[in-house]
Every structure is written in structure tokens, then in C-alpha cells.
Design a protein around this motif. Sequence first.
Motif, PDB file in Angstrom:
ATOM      1  N   TYR A   1      68.267   9.803  21.481  1.00  0.00           N
ATOM      2  CA  TYR A   1      69.235   9.093  22.590  1.00  0.00           C
ATOM      3  C   TYR A   1      69.398   7.498  22.473  1.00  0.00           C
ATOM      4  CZ  TYR A   1      68.202  13.447  25.456  1.00  0.00           C
ATOM      5  OH  TYR A   1      68.241  14.794  25.505  1.00  0.00           O
ATOM      6  N   LEU A   2      70.557   7.338  22.214  1.00  0.00           N
ATOM      7  CA  LEU A   2      70.962   5.939  22.315  1.00  0.00           C
ATOM      8  C   LEU A   2      70.913   5.202  23.138  1.00  0.00           C
ATOM      9  CD1 LEU A   2      73.045   4.418  19.969  1.00  0.00           C
ATOM     10  CD2 LEU A   2      75.094   4.992  20.580  1.00  0.00           C
ATOM     11  N   ARG A   3      71.307   5.786  24.270  1.00  0.00           N
ATOM     12  CA  ARG A   3      70.586   5.240  25.854  1.00  0.00           C
ATOM     13  C   ARG A   3      70.189   6.647  27.012  1.00  0.00           C
ATOM     14  NH1 ARG A   3      75.923   2.347  25.006  1.00  0.00           N
ATOM     15  NH2 ARG A   3      76.817   3.815  25.554  1.00  0.00           N
ATOM     16  N   GLY A   4      69.284   5.640  27.278  1.00  0.00           N
ATOM     17  CA  GLY A   4      68.823   7.346  28.779  1.00  0.00           C
ATOM     18  C   GLY A   4      68.287   8.005  27.760  1.00  0.00           C
ATOM     19  N   SER A   5      68.230   9.427  28.491  1.00  0.00           N
ATOM     20  CA  SER A   5      67.207  10.857  28.647  1.00  0.00           C
ATOM     21  C   SER A   5      67.971  11.367  28.045  1.00  0.00           C
ATOM     22  CB  SER A   5      65.915  10.626  28.812  1.00  0.00           C
ATOM     23  OG  SER A   5      66.249  10.363  30.459  1.00  0.00           O
ATOM     24  N   GLY A   6      67.305  13.332  27.969  1.00  0.00           N
ATOM     25  CA  GLY A   6      67.878  13.942  28.443  1.00  0.00           C
ATOM     26  C   GLY A   6      67.342  14.870  30.425  1.00  0.00           C
ATOM     27  N   PHE A   7      68.207  15.216  30.181  1.00  0.00           N
ATOM     28  CA  PHE A   7      68.510  16.158  31.527  1.00  0.00           C
ATOM     29  C   PHE A   7      67.509  16.770  32.312  1.00  0.00           C
ATOM     30  CE2 PHE A   7      71.462  18.599  29.682  1.00  0.00           C
ATOM     31  CZ  PHE A   7      70.381  20.173  29.543  1.00  0.00           C
ATOM     32  N   SER A   8      66.999  16.953  33.775  1.00  0.00           N
ATOM     33  CA  SER A   8      66.128  18.036  34.486  1.00  0.00           C
ATOM     34  C   SER A   8      66.628  19.142  34.210  1.00  0.00           C
ATOM     35  CB  SER A   8      65.157  16.823  35.483  1.00  0.00           C
ATOM     36  OG  SER A   8      65.674  16.512  35.415  1.00  0.00           O
ATOM     37  N   PRO A   9      65.558  19.956  34.461  1.00  0.00           N
ATOM     38  CA  PRO A   9      65.873  21.421  34.381  1.00  0.00           C
ATOM     39  C   PRO A   9      66.368  21.166  36.160  1.00  0.00           C
ATOM     40  CG  PRO A   9      63.333  21.455  34.440  1.00  0.00           C
ATOM     41  CD  PRO A   9      64.025  20.297  33.792  1.00  0.00           C
ATOM     42  N   GLY A  10      67.452  22.747  36.558  1.00  0.00           N
ATOM     43  CA  GLY A  10      67.734  22.765  38.026  1.00  0.00           C
ATOM     44  C   GLY A  10      69.151  21.236  37.909  1.00  0.00           C
TER      45      GLY A  10
ATOM     46  N   ASP B   1      72.533  20.931  31.974  1.00  0.00           N
ATOM     47  CA  ASP B   1      71.466  22.330  32.403  1.00  0.00           C
ATOM     48  C   ASP B   1      72.755  23.786  32.355  1.00  0.00           C
ATOM     49  OD1 ASP B   1      69.622  23.509  33.008  1.00  0.00           O
ATOM     50  OD2 ASP B   1      69.632  23.496  34.845  1.00  0.00           O
ATOM     51  N   LEU B   2      71.736  24.588  31.935  1.00  0.00           N
ATOM     52  CA  LEU B   2      72.791  25.395  31.661  1.00  0.00           C
ATOM     53  C   LEU B   2      72.991  26.530  33.768  1.00  0.00           C
ATOM     54  CD1 LEU B   2      73.657  28.226  30.645  1.00  0.00           C
ATOM     55  CD2 LEU B   2      71.453  29.412  30.286  1.00  0.00           C
ATOM     56  N   ASP B   3      71.696  26.235  34.260  1.00  0.00           N
ATOM     57  CA  ASP B   3      72.270  26.792  35.688  1.00  0.00           C
ATOM     58  C   ASP B   3      73.487  26.719  36.047  1.00  0.00           C
ATOM     59  OD1 ASP B   3      70.161  29.002  35.082  1.00  0.00           O
ATOM     60  OD2 ASP B   3      68.679  27.222  36.340  1.00  0.00           O
ATOM     61  N   LEU B   4      72.938  25.085  35.714  1.00  0.00           N
ATOM     62  CA  LEU B   4      75.012  24.073  36.737  1.00  0.00           C
ATOM     63  C   LEU B   4      76.016  24.279  35.742  1.00  0.00           C
ATOM     64  CD1 LEU B   4      75.674  21.806  38.245  1.00  0.00           C
ATOM     65  CD2 LEU B   4      75.181  20.843  36.579  1.00  0.00           C
ATOM     66  N   ALA B   5      75.836  25.214  34.958  1.00  0.00           N
ATOM     67  CA  ALA B   5      77.010  24.993  34.255  1.00  0.00           C
ATOM     68  C   ALA B   5      77.411  26.578  34.509  1.00  0.00           C
ATOM     69  CB  ALA B   5      76.987  24.797  32.166  1.00  0.00           C
ATOM     70  N   VAL B   6      76.480  27.449  34.792  1.00  0.00           N
ATOM     71  CA  VAL B   6      76.726  28.858  35.792  1.00  0.00           C
ATOM     72  C   VAL B   6      77.322  28.580  36.605  1.00  0.00           C
ATOM     73  CG1 VAL B   6      75.810  30.864  35.670  1.00  0.00           C
ATOM     74  CG2 VAL B   6      75.158  30.376  33.742  1.00  0.00           C
ATOM     75  N   ARG B   7      77.014  27.753  37.578  1.00  0.00           N
ATOM     76  CA  ARG B   7      77.251  27.619  38.824  1.00  0.00           C
ATOM     77  C   ARG B   7      78.585  27.133  38.589  1.00  0.00           C
ATOM     78  NH1 ARG B   7      72.496  24.901  40.421  1.00  0.00           N
ATOM     79  NH2 ARG B   7      73.803  22.889  40.757  1.00  0.00           N
TER      80      ARG B   7
ATOM     81  N   VAL C   1      63.091  32.059  12.882  1.00  0.00           N
ATOM     82  CA  VAL C   1      63.844  31.144  13.848  1.00  0.00           C
ATOM     83  C   VAL C   1      62.326  29.862  14.415  1.00  0.00           C
ATOM     84  CG1 VAL C   1      65.009  31.542  16.182  1.00  0.00           C
ATOM     85  CG2 VAL C   1      65.741  32.598  14.390  1.00  0.00           C
ATOM     86  N   ALA C   2      62.675  29.423  14.195  1.00  0.00           N
ATOM     87  CA  ALA C   2      61.946  27.846  15.277  1.00  0.00           C
ATOM     88  C   ALA C   2      61.838  28.258  16.870  1.00  0.00           C
ATOM     89  CB  ALA C   2      61.676  26.478  14.904  1.00  0.00           C
ATOM     90  N   SER C   3      62.485  28.306  17.292  1.00  0.00           N
ATOM     91  CA  SER C   3      63.578  28.004  18.594  1.00  0.00           C
ATOM     92  C   SER C   3      65.047  28.583  18.696  1.00  0.00           C
ATOM     93  CB  SER C   3      63.330  26.758  18.855  1.00  0.00           C
ATOM     94  OG  SER C   3      64.118  25.503  18.478  1.00  0.00           O
ATOM     95  N   SER C   4      65.328  29.216  19.458  1.00  0.00           N
ATOM     96  CA  SER C   4      66.738  28.856  20.503  1.00  0.00           C
ATOM     97  C   SER C   4      66.666  29.402  22.136  1.00  0.00           C
ATOM     98  CB  SER C   4      66.446  30.806  19.926  1.00  0.00           C
ATOM     99  OG  SER C   4      66.342  31.791  20.671  1.00  0.00           O
TER     100      SER C   4
ATOM    101  N   ALA D   1      67.260  22.598  30.023  1.00  0.00           N
ATOM    102  CA  ALA D   1      66.886  22.301  29.619  1.00  0.00           C
ATOM    103  C   ALA D   1      65.867  21.865  28.509  1.00  0.00           C
ATOM    104  CB  ALA D   1      65.796  20.945  31.061  1.00  0.00           C
ATOM    105  N   ASP D   2      64.376  22.687  29.075  1.00  0.00           N
ATOM    106  CA  ASP D   2      63.932  22.994  27.807  1.00  0.00           C
ATOM    107  C   ASP D   2      64.626  23.756  26.141  1.00  0.00           C
ATOM    108  OD1 ASP D   2      64.590  25.694  28.036  1.00  0.00           O
ATOM    109  OD2 ASP D   2      62.622  26.061  27.953  1.00  0.00           O
ATOM    110  N   GLY D   3      65.488  24.235  25.887  1.00  0.00           N
ATOM    111  CA  GLY D   3      66.669  24.235  24.626  1.00  0.00           C
ATOM    112  C   GLY D   3      67.014  22.662  23.885  1.00  0.00           C
TER     113      GLY D   3
END
Lengths: 406, 222
Positions: free
Chosen positions: A129-138, A204-210, A92-95, A118-120
Motif C-alpha cells: 500500500y502506498l497509503r492506508g491498508s486493505g479492507f476488512s471482510p463484510g 469485498d466479494l460479498d459487497l460486490a455481489v450485494r 497453486v499457492a492460493s486462489s 478480503a483474505d484473497g
Amino acid sequence: MNSRLIEFFQLAVRQLSRRRFRVILTVAGIAIGVAALVGTVALGEGIRTQAVEAIRTQSDLTLIEALPGVEGNVLQLVTPTRATAAGSLPGVASSAPVVRGTFATKGQTYVQVVGVPADGLDGVLRPTYLRGSGFSPGSDQVVLGAALGEKLQRYEGVRIGDPLVLVRRSYDAQGRPIDEETTVLPVGVMEERGDAYDQVLLMDLDLAVRLGEGDGGYSGILIRAEGPDRVFSVAEGVRGIGLSPRGSFEQIEAVNRMMDMVVIFLGIFAGLSLLVGGLMIASTMITSVYERTREIGIAMAVGASEGDVMEMILAECAVLGVIGGACGDLLGVCFAMVLNILGGPFLASRFGDAFLGLLDTEIALVTWPLLAAGLLLAVGLSLLAGLYPAWKASHLNPVEAIRSGR
Amino acid sequence: MSSPILEARGLSRHYPGGVRALEGVDLRLGRGEFVAVIGRSGSGKSTLLNIVGGLDAPSEGSVAVNGTLLDFSNRRALVSFRREMVGFVFQQFNLIPSLTARENVEYPLLFNYRPPAERQEKANALLAMVGLGDRASHYPGQLSGGEQQRVAIARALVADSPLILADEPTGNLDSATSEGIFSLLQRLNRERGVTLLVVTHERELASYADRTIEMRDGRVVA
Ligand SMILES: Nc1ncnc2c1ncn2[C@@H]1O[C@H](COP(=O)(O)OP(=O)(O)OP(=O)(O)O)[C@@H](O)[C@H]1O
Ligand SMILES: [Mg+2]
């Protein structure tokens, strides 16, 4: 191999060259069987390789998602302990853990939401990305899958940088629906991946949990294997910790399962013709022993033991098998070459552009182990077919054999 | 006479259906003797030869070679007896058609585990001795009947077996060729000291032997 056995083989070749025409017919019988086997298996393996290669290049093979599994009748949830265990499996490289949920837009478009750290997102899913970029944590930033982004833009005019209202429906104790609204900010649209992530909204995982997803546990674990060759062992490892692995590797497994069936099925038919070859050897050798009754009696009189006679007859069978197997391999290779030269264009003309790739690749795949198997099978079958004639020869009564006019 | 190389006592061979091919035959062969067996067809000559050569087993009686009793129930013992003690010459079609004259002569040594070089040398010498040195690489089909029999005699000698058994070796040959074969046998007997037991139909040929045994109805009558 002792030197006497080598001499028995030399004798066998001499004996066989005396009955050249019959030997050619017999060898042809076994060769056709071997060729049929080599040809069909090569075709099956070629198609399997093509299909697997297509899956490899068209999908994200090293991505696996571990979902809750069922062991016995008990649901095995994705607990933090299991998430850690999955992350430390060899290969496993990352999870990253994920939670999933379903939202709707104001325009009644259903949206599958995946919460991932976000790091995941960058380290495991590794989107482009076709357009834009990834989300930032929190943050309340989200990323859209290609198909979802396209759909939302077309029907609801959703654009990167414009706030998007998501509605989450839950029910109170009396069963009445409660709608909660959340505003998120699309910051990127992923390129098309050809898998389920084209349809999802990533946050972000935290947002989804929230937002109330996950119920304290995870929906799954996203796993990135170190390479295509590690995927299957990682999947096994995931099964080992009680979870159920999903991913495009399953397509390869399905292709393999199907091609196993196809190859076995075709192989059985080809094997039947090999069986006919074996029967021909048995018949040839029985005739040969019958014709040489006197000769065998004389061999016994000058000191051949039962074992010597057995070995001499079996050596002839082995020679027939080697020649038959070698000719069969050769014929099978020719068969595969014809398939590769003529078959590709034929399929391409029949089934159109989807098969255009076949033009410059091999649809029949002949491998060394396959050729070796063809040869070994021919020799083994010949020896088996020769057992009865050899036994019969070795148990001739020498007096009667010498007296016989043959 | 010195201790016999072969001593058979009370040999009988019965076939199902009441056929008595041999009936109480005693036979004693001295070392280096040349003995001819004559008798009418069906008198049991071949049966006797096959039994003393370890190819067939008697219904009753015993065979001792060099003072050792042959154990007819022991296949292994019979095989090594045939390998080491006897050389056979049959009436005709003695040779393996797919092998050359030299290879035919070598053939018994193949089962005696001798190295090829030694075998070839020996076979060539024996072929020269029977007058076929120049035919070593000819196949049986390229040789006359008399030549084939001489190759068979060379083969019978190749393992240095002390006892040569020949069952009508000239049965299918004209009288001049037959004389040639018998004088060859006589020469081998004198020069090499092999013991010969030779079946023949013709009394004139039997005169080459030191002694003649006559059989009738499975018994030795003279
Ligand atoms: N397998 C057998 N079954 C029944 N009888 C047999 C068998 N083999 C030989 N005999 C009989 O045994 C008798 C002796 O046979 P044998 O071959 O020893 O005679 P022979 O003296 O060699 O004759 P020939 O000069 O014709 O070769 C004959 O009557 C023959 O028919
Ligand atoms: Mg006879």
C-alpha cells in the motif's frame, strides 16, 4: 567404438595433414557456417533472456487470472466447481474468486470494480500500500489501484477516509436506465504494479455481489502460483479445466513465440552458410578420392573391404567436421564476446536509457547445448557430405584403380 | 609335385569390344614354387595375375586355391581371400604416401583385425629382413624406387599369405636394383617357402625363378 575405428580416425588425420591447405579452407567453410549459427542463435537467445528477465522483474509474474473460456463454441463459465478445481491445481499457492463490474462516480469517472474476498486480497493479490491498508471482510471499505487513486484524488478530491459515492446503472424492462447509488469508504491506495490492477477499485466479494455484480457466478479466479517456474504449468492446468488464463506470463509466451520465429529465421540463413560448408566438404572429398584412386585400389588389393573403404573416407569427413565444428564454436564464442563488449554500449548510445541495462549484461548468450549442437551439426553434415565420395571410393574397380596413374 | 597351391583352368577374360585379354589359360602352381611370367606388352600377364589374386573376375574358367574354388560372385569371400591368401606387389607407387615405411608394411593387418603391438613387431622384423630396418620411420617419398619396392615386398609378406603375386616389381628400376629385388624374392622363396608368381619383361630376371611361363595374345605359349 572399436579400436579399428580409432585407427581409421588416426589414419584420417594423417591423410588430412597431407593436404593441409585444402583442409584449412574446407574447415574454414564449415567453421564459418557453425559460427554464424552459434552467433545468431546466441544473439536471439540472449535477447529472449533479457526480455523475459525484464518481464519477470517488472511484473507480477506469479499472478494468473482464470477467465471464462471457450471450448468448441460453448462459453465455459467460472462455476464454483471450477473455482475449487483451479484452487487445487498443482503449483497453486492460493486462489480466490472475483466478480467484476463497472460503476461511475458522481464526477462521471468510470470505475472498474473487482470484488474479491478480503483474505484473497491479502493472500492472492498480495498488494503493498502506498497509503492506508486493505479492507476488512463484510465492510464497505474499498482499496484503490495506484492510477485510479491518483486520478480520483486529482479530479474529484477523493481521499482515504472520505466516503465515495458509486453509481451503478442498470435498465428496467422498458429499457429505461435506473441508477443506484452506493457509498463506499476508500481505506487504501495500492502501490503501482504495472498491470490492470492499477486502474481498479477493489472491494469485498460479498459487497460486490450485494451491489448486483456476478449474477450468481464468478467473473474469474485469481490464482497465485507457487513460483515463477510453476506459472506455465498452472496456466496449462487452467486451460485444462476449460478456463482461459491471463497474466503477465502471456507476455513471456509472446516474447518466446516471437523469438522462436526470429531465431528460426536467422538460423535458416546461418544454416545456408553451413550448407555451403557441407558442399565444400563434399567437393574436397570427391577430389581427394579422385586423387587417391590408386591408393584406394591398393588398399582393396591388400584386403580392405568396401565397408573399410567407406569407413576410412567417412572418418576423414568426421575429422573435418569435428575440426570445423570446434573452430566454428570457438569463432561463435568470439563473435558473441565481441557483441557483448561492443554491442551493449552501441545499443545504449543508440536507443538511450531504456537499453542502459544492456551495458552490464550479455546480449549474446552462448550455452553448452548450443555449442554441442554446433559441433554435432558440423559432424553430421560432414558425414552426409561424405556419403557420396565414400560410396564412390568403395565402389571403385580395384584393377582399374591400380592401373590409373593417380 | 605335391597338391598345387593354385590351380587355374580355362581362364578367359573378355572385354567389351571384342578384346580377349585371356583365352583359355591353365595354370598350376606348386606349393613353394617360384614362377616367372614373361610376354610382350598386352599379352595378358597383368590380367592373369589380377584374376588369380581375386581382384578381377574371369569371363570363363575357374581358380582353385588350396583345393577350394574361388567364388568370384561373392565379394566377401574375395575380400577375405585377398586378406588371408595373397600378397600383392605392383609395378610402382605401391605405397601409401602419407604412411611411413613401417605403417605401410602394417597396413594389410589393419584389415585383418590384428592388435597394433603385434603388427608393429611384425612390420619391423620384415623391414629388417628386406634390409630396411633403419628406414622404418621414413615416408615413401624419402625412399628410392628399389627401397620402395622392398617395402612393398615386406608388406606382401606381413599377413603370412602363402601366395605372393608381383606384377613387374622391377619395371621402373635399373638392372642392378632389379637384380637385387629378384634375389630378395628368391631368398624369400627359399627361406620362407612362399609361392611366387612374378611378371617381368626381362628374360634374365626370369632366370631367378624355378620355372618360366610365356604368354602371347592371352594364351600361355611355353
Ligand atoms: N579395361 C579394359 N578394357 C579393354 N581392354 C583391356 C582392359 N584392360 C586390359 N585390356 C586389354 O587386355 C589386354 C591384356 O592386358 P594386360 O594388362 O593383361 O597386358 P600385360 O601383359 O600386363 O601388358 P603390359 O606388359 O603392358 O603390362 C591388352 O590388350 C589390353 O589392352
Ligand atoms: Mg601388365
